[in-house]
Design an enzyme around this catalytic site. Structure first.
Site, PDB file in Angstrom:
ATOM      1  N   ARG A   1       0.834  -1.209   0.000  1.00 25.56           N
ATOM      2  CA  ARG A   1       0.000   0.000   0.000  1.00 25.56           C
ATOM      3  C   ARG A   1       0.867   1.256   0.000  1.00 25.56           C
ATOM      4  NH1 ARG A   1      -3.547   2.373   4.473  1.00 25.56           N
ATOM      5  NH2 ARG A   1      -5.126   3.572   3.337  1.00 25.56           N
TER       6      ARG A   1
ATOM      7  N   HIS B   1       0.591   4.193  -2.774  1.00 21.40           N
ATOM      8  CA  HIS B   1       0.298   5.575  -2.393  1.00 21.40           C
ATOM      9  C   HIS B   1       1.453   6.505  -2.741  1.00 21.40           C
ATOM     10  CE1 HIS B   1      -3.461   5.341   0.267  1.00 21.40           C
ATOM     11  NE2 HIS B   1      -3.342   4.175  -0.336  1.00 21.40           N
ATOM     12  N   ASP B   2       2.662   5.990  -2.773  1.00 21.14           N
ATOM     13  CA  ASP B   2       3.796   6.797  -3.209  1.00 21.14           C
ATOM     14  C   ASP B   2       3.710   7.074  -4.702  1.00 21.14           C
ATOM     15  OD1 ASP B   2       6.254   8.150  -3.161  1.00 21.14           O
ATOM     16  OD2 ASP B   2       7.362   6.323  -3.625  1.00 21.14           O
TER      17      ASP B   2
ATOM     18  N   VAL C   1       1.035   9.654  -6.258  1.00 19.86           N
ATOM     19  CA  VAL C   1       1.161  11.094  -5.985  1.00 19.86           C
ATOM     20  C   VAL C   1       2.586  11.509  -6.328  1.00 19.86           C
ATOM     21  CG1 VAL C   1       0.930  12.933  -4.275  1.00 19.86           C
ATOM     22  CG2 VAL C   1      -0.516  10.892  -4.109  1.00 19.86           C
TER      23      VAL C   1
ATOM     24  N   GLY D   1       4.369  10.444  -8.658  1.00 19.47           N
ATOM     25  CA  GLY D   1       5.175   9.333  -9.147  1.00 19.47           C
ATOM     26  C   GLY D   1       5.914   8.632  -8.024  1.00 19.47           C
TER      27      GLY D   1
ATOM     28  N   ASP E   1       8.512   8.477  -6.103  1.00 18.46           N
ATOM     29  CA  ASP E   1       9.657   9.319  -5.739  1.00 18.46           C
ATOM     30  C   ASP E   1       9.900   9.400  -4.236  1.00 18.46           C
ATOM     31  OD1 ASP E   1       7.485  10.844  -4.951  1.00 18.46           O
ATOM     32  OD2 ASP E   1       8.280  12.739  -5.731  1.00 18.46           O
TER      33      ASP E   1
ATOM     34  N   GLU F   1       2.172  14.505   2.508  1.00 19.02           N
ATOM     35  CA  GLU F   1       1.259  13.437   2.108  1.00 19.02           C
ATOM     36  C   GLU F   1       0.924  12.495   3.261  1.00 19.02           C
ATOM     37  OE1 GLU F   1       2.780  11.322  -1.351  1.00 19.02           O
ATOM     38  OE2 GLU F   1       3.614  13.190  -2.122  1.00 19.02           O
TER      39      GLU F   1
ATOM     40  N   ASN G   1      -4.103   9.169   4.162  1.00 15.21           N
ATOM     41  CA  ASN G   1      -2.937   8.340   4.460  1.00 15.21           C
ATOM     42  C   ASN G   1      -2.736   8.063   5.942  1.00 15.21           C
ATOM     43  OD1 ASN G   1      -2.111   7.927   1.814  1.00 15.21           O
ATOM     44  ND2 ASN G   1      -0.813   9.751   1.771  1.00 15.21           N
TER      45      ASN G   1
ATOM     46  N   PRO H   1      -7.256   7.168  -5.519  1.00 18.22           N
ATOM     47  CA  PRO H   1      -8.661   6.784  -5.698  1.00 18.22           C
ATOM     48  C   PRO H   1      -9.284   6.322  -4.382  1.00 18.22           C
ATOM     49  CG  PRO H   1      -7.225   5.045  -6.512  1.00 18.22           C
ATOM     50  CD  PRO H   1      -6.333   6.197  -6.138  1.00 18.22           C
TER      51      PRO H   1
ATOM     52  N   HIS I   1      -5.695  -6.103  -3.067  1.00 17.45           N
ATOM     53  CA  HIS I   1      -6.624  -6.227  -1.941  1.00 17.45           C
ATOM     54  C   HIS I   1      -6.843  -7.679  -1.530  1.00 17.45           C
ATOM     55  CE1 HIS I   1      -8.597  -2.011  -2.648  1.00 17.45           C
ATOM     56  NE2 HIS I   1      -7.385  -1.951  -2.152  1.00 17.45           N
TER      57      HIS I   1
ATOM     58  N   SER J   1      -8.266 -15.749   2.579  1.00 16.11           N
ATOM     59  CA  SER J   1      -6.801 -15.885   2.638  1.00 16.11           C
ATOM     60  C   SER J   1      -6.164 -14.502   2.746  1.00 16.11           C
ATOM     61  CB  SER J   1      -6.287 -16.603   1.385  1.00 16.11           C
ATOM     62  OG  SER J   1      -6.798 -15.996   0.211  1.00 16.11           O
TER      63      SER J   1
ATOM     64  N   ASP K   1      -3.380 -14.402  -3.808  1.00 14.92           N
ATOM     65  CA  ASP K   1      -3.994 -15.416  -4.661  1.00 14.92           C
ATOM     66  C   ASP K   1      -5.229 -14.824  -5.330  1.00 14.92           C
ATOM     67  OD1 ASP K   1      -5.926 -15.318  -2.682  1.00 14.92           O
ATOM     68  OD2 ASP K   1      -5.441 -17.269  -1.825  1.00 14.92           O
TER      69      ASP K   1
END
Length: 325
Positions: free
Chosen positions: A62, A66-67, A70, A72, A74, A88, A94, A162, A192, A248, A253
């Site tokens: 995650r 998230h990096d 926003v 790219g 970086d 951020e 976040n 999103p 997810h 799981s 999977d």
């Protein structure tokens, strides 16, 4: 060929050359000579963290997402806020992000053996790769050579990340803005398959979907009843966790996609993948083929890791991941 056609062809060639140069600057084994143990050190820190925190792979996946979404990939998500600017990581979006300590521990060790060489952005990408492998996903190589950004703005999370309430069109447009296709979006949503979410992120879907005072009708009633037991409609329960993929929750999977077939996607942004024939067909294709999904997921992770990267002389190599040099 007219002037406009020639001009358009030249522009296409220039853009193609820029892309080629960017691809060349991100290389598998980028630190082979400058810091030979870089990837090994990151892996060791991820494994160490996993011993005490089984959820760390999901956290690091995650964090990478998230990096990259926003500014790219970086490392901007790692920066602390300053007196004049909220970063951020302190955005409400976040506030549940974790895994910073794993990145910081790896960076501390790397600075001791290879000072000023390995970027924080690459550490995040390596850690995400290790998380996939430790969750029984297909191992993949990470092209490296990213450099760290110097800007991190909380305000940019709202326009780039999103939310779980997005529908299919909104998700598709969001991913397209990052150079990712709708199929990439369907595959990357498969992240997810591990981790959990806070009850606060699904409260409205369970109790007041679209201001109806009822649950989302696209949610399986039996599954909704189970979720309501875990997430009662009170604010004090907002930080409780609920598994993203109950069958799981620690294994990468295809059961995430099988959940969607039975209307058991946790977020609106999950279940919406079944709202069009094209994406529903992609869900079906991945739902019963673990190898296909894992192969596609590895490729999509590599592609996402290239989003708007800084290379060459752009950005910097931070000495500490939470502050610019």
């Amino acid at each position: 060929m007219g002037f406009r056609e020639a001009e358009a062809l030249l522009l296409t060639l220039v853009l193609g050359l820029c892309v080629t140069q960017l691809e060349a600057q991100l290389q598998v084994g980028f630190y082979r000579n400058s810091c030979p143990n870089a990837e090994k050190i990151v892996t060791e820190e991820v494994v160490k963290a996993l011993v005490t925190h089984p959820g760390v792979p999901a956290d690091l996946l995650r964090l990478h997402f998230h990096d990259c979404f926003v500014r790219g990939c970086d490392g901007s998500v790692l920066l602390d806020s300053t007196p004049g600017s909220t970063a951020e990581k302190d955005s409400p979006i976040n506030n549940s992000l974790e895994g910073y300590d794993v990145v910081d521990n790896a960076k501390t060790r790397l600075e001791a053996v290879c000072p000023g060489i390995v970027s924080c952005a690459d550490i995040v990408a390596f850690a995400a790769r290790d998380s996939v492998k430790l969750s029984k996903g297909i191992p993949y190589d990470v092209p490296a050579g990213r450099r760290d950004g110097r800007v991190s703005l909380s305000s940019e999370t709202f326009t780039n990340l999103p939310p779980p309430t997005f529908n299919l069109d909104q998700l598709t447009q969001n991913f397209a803005s990052k150079g990712l296709t709708q199929e990439d979006m369907v595959i990357l949503s498969g992240a997810h398959t591990i981790g959990d979410a806070r009850c606060s992120s699904i409260t409205s879907r369970l109790y007041n979907f679209n201001s109806t005072g009822k649950a989302d009708p696209s949610l399986d009633p039996a599954y909704a009843a189970k979720l309501k037991k875990k997430c009662p409609p009170t604010s004090v329960n907002g930080n409780r966790g609920v598994d993203m993929d109950p069958p799981s929750p620690t294994i990468i999977d295809s059961s995430y996609y099988r959940n969607l077939l039975f209307h058991r996607g946790l977020f609106t942004s999950d279940q919406t993948l079944m709202s069009s024939p094209v994406t529903a067909a992609q869900v079906m294709k991945n739902a019963f083929n673990d190898f296909l999904f894992n192969r596609n997921f590895a490729a999509a992770m590599v592609k996402m890791g290239r989003v708007e990267v800084l290379t060459g002389t752009n950005g910097e190599i931070r000495k500490k991941c939470n502050v610019i040099n």
